[in-house]
Design a protein around this motif. Structure first.
Motif, PDB file in Angstrom:
ATOM      1  N   TYR A  20       7.219 -37.220  -0.570  1.00  0.00           N
ATOM      2  CA  TYR A  20       8.035 -38.194  -0.889  1.00  0.00           C
ATOM      3  C   TYR A  20       7.729 -38.867  -2.340  1.00  0.00           C
ATOM      4  O   TYR A  20       8.602 -39.153  -3.086  1.00  0.00           O
ATOM      5  CB  TYR A  20       8.297 -39.303   0.306  1.00  0.00           C
ATOM      6  CG  TYR A  20       9.272 -38.989   1.225  1.00  0.00           C
ATOM      7  CD1 TYR A  20      10.560 -39.548   1.232  1.00  0.00           C
ATOM      8  CD2 TYR A  20       8.850 -38.436   2.403  1.00  0.00           C
ATOM      9  CE1 TYR A  20      11.502 -39.138   2.301  1.00  0.00           C
ATOM     10  CE2 TYR A  20       9.723 -38.015   3.053  1.00  0.00           C
ATOM     11  CZ  TYR A  20      11.113 -38.275   3.344  1.00  0.00           C
ATOM     12  OH  TYR A  20      11.965 -38.211   4.117  1.00  0.00           O
ATOM     13  N   VAL A 105       7.017 -41.864   8.055  1.00  0.00           N
ATOM     14  CA  VAL A 105       8.443 -41.032   7.401  1.00  0.00           C
ATOM     15  C   VAL A 105       9.422 -42.110   7.376  1.00  0.00           C
ATOM     16  O   VAL A 105      10.466 -42.143   6.224  1.00  0.00           O
ATOM     17  CB  VAL A 105       8.795 -40.148   8.366  1.00  0.00           C
ATOM     18  CG1 VAL A 105      10.331 -39.610   8.108  1.00  0.00           C
ATOM     19  CG2 VAL A 105       7.959 -38.874   8.197  1.00  0.00           C
ATOM     20  N   TYR A 108       8.750 -44.186   4.019  1.00  0.00           N
ATOM     21  CA  TYR A 108       8.999 -43.392   2.945  1.00  0.00           C
ATOM     22  C   TYR A 108      10.252 -43.225   2.509  1.00  0.00           C
ATOM     23  O   TYR A 108      10.831 -43.370   1.629  1.00  0.00           O
ATOM     24  CB  TYR A 108       7.940 -42.199   3.250  1.00  0.00           C
ATOM     25  CG  TYR A 108       6.676 -42.217   3.545  1.00  0.00           C
ATOM     26  CD1 TYR A 108       5.662 -43.442   2.758  1.00  0.00           C
ATOM     27  CD2 TYR A 108       5.921 -41.236   3.856  1.00  0.00           C
ATOM     28  CE1 TYR A 108       4.546 -43.504   3.003  1.00  0.00           C
ATOM     29  CE2 TYR A 108       4.456 -41.436   4.009  1.00  0.00           C
ATOM     30  CZ  TYR A 108       3.929 -42.488   3.619  1.00  0.00           C
ATOM     31  OH  TYR A 108       2.649 -42.683   3.890  1.00  0.00           O
ATOM     32  N   ARG A 109      11.049 -42.755   3.747  1.00  0.00           N
ATOM     33  CA  ARG A 109      12.481 -42.520   3.503  1.00  0.00           C
ATOM     34  C   ARG A 109      13.258 -43.747   3.230  1.00  0.00           C
ATOM     35  O   ARG A 109      14.253 -43.824   2.201  1.00  0.00           O
ATOM     36  CB  ARG A 109      13.169 -42.084   4.957  1.00  0.00           C
ATOM     37  CG  ARG A 109      12.785 -40.525   5.146  1.00  0.00           C
ATOM     38  CD  ARG A 109      13.396 -39.950   6.536  1.00  0.00           C
ATOM     39  NE  ARG A 109      12.921 -38.606   6.636  1.00  0.00           N
ATOM     40  CZ  ARG A 109      13.163 -38.214   7.756  1.00  0.00           C
ATOM     41  NH1 ARG A 109      13.553 -38.844   8.997  1.00  0.00           N
ATOM     42  NH2 ARG A 109      12.691 -36.834   7.903  1.00  0.00           N
TER      43      ARG A 109
END
Length: 156
Positions: A20, A105, A108-109
């Motif tokens: 990322y 995740v 980060y997304r």
């Protein structure tokens, strides 16, 4: 009882962080290219040597100017620098904090999505509060990670 930091580190979380952050760094670096594109397209330069490519002497001076499109892209780039760099540092430490993969995740997304949407909202431009909400989401994600890091450090 002393904690071994190796117990915390989940290699999958570190690897997903790296993926990322690479995407975010590429996005941020591409803003320089977009700025250069708008400078050439609109013939608006801040340095005399750049304007000299389009004319000499007095002719070149008319290209030494600010342009609203160039300034808009520059503000996007500046906002990226102000937000992605802190996220990169905090995110790295966060990836080493023992956080579950799914939580990392998600953070980060959300951050990546907020930065991409922020750029789109700024470039188009979309009406407020689109851009402001995109910025706020990214900011809150970074502070959520900071909060986790504080908790981990207090537990040590």
């Amino acid at each position: 009882m002393k904690m071994d930091l190796r117990e915390f580190i989940d290699l999958e979380v570190v690897v997903v962080y790296i993926k990322y952050i690479i995407i975010l760094m590429i996005k941020m670096m591409l803003m320089s290219v977009v700025t250069a594109y708008y400078r050439m397209k609109n013939k608006a330069f801040s340095n005399p040597e750049d304007a000299a490519s389009y004319g000499k002497g007095e002719q070149a001076k008319k290209y030494l100017r600010t342009d609203p499109d160039v300034e808009r892209v520059r503000r996007i780039h500046l906002n990226d620098l102000e937000n992605i760099i802190p996220f990169a540092i905090v995110g790295f430490l966060y990836s080493l904090s023992g956080v579950p993969y799914s939580t990392a995740v998600l953070h980060y997304r959300l951050f990546l999505g907020s930065r991409i949407f922020h750029t789109i909202a700024y470039l188009v431009p979309l009406p407020q509060p689109c851009r402001g909400l995109a910025w706020l989401i990214g900011y809150l994600v970074t502070f959520s990670m900071i909060y986790k890091l504080i908790l981990v450090s207090l537990a040590m």
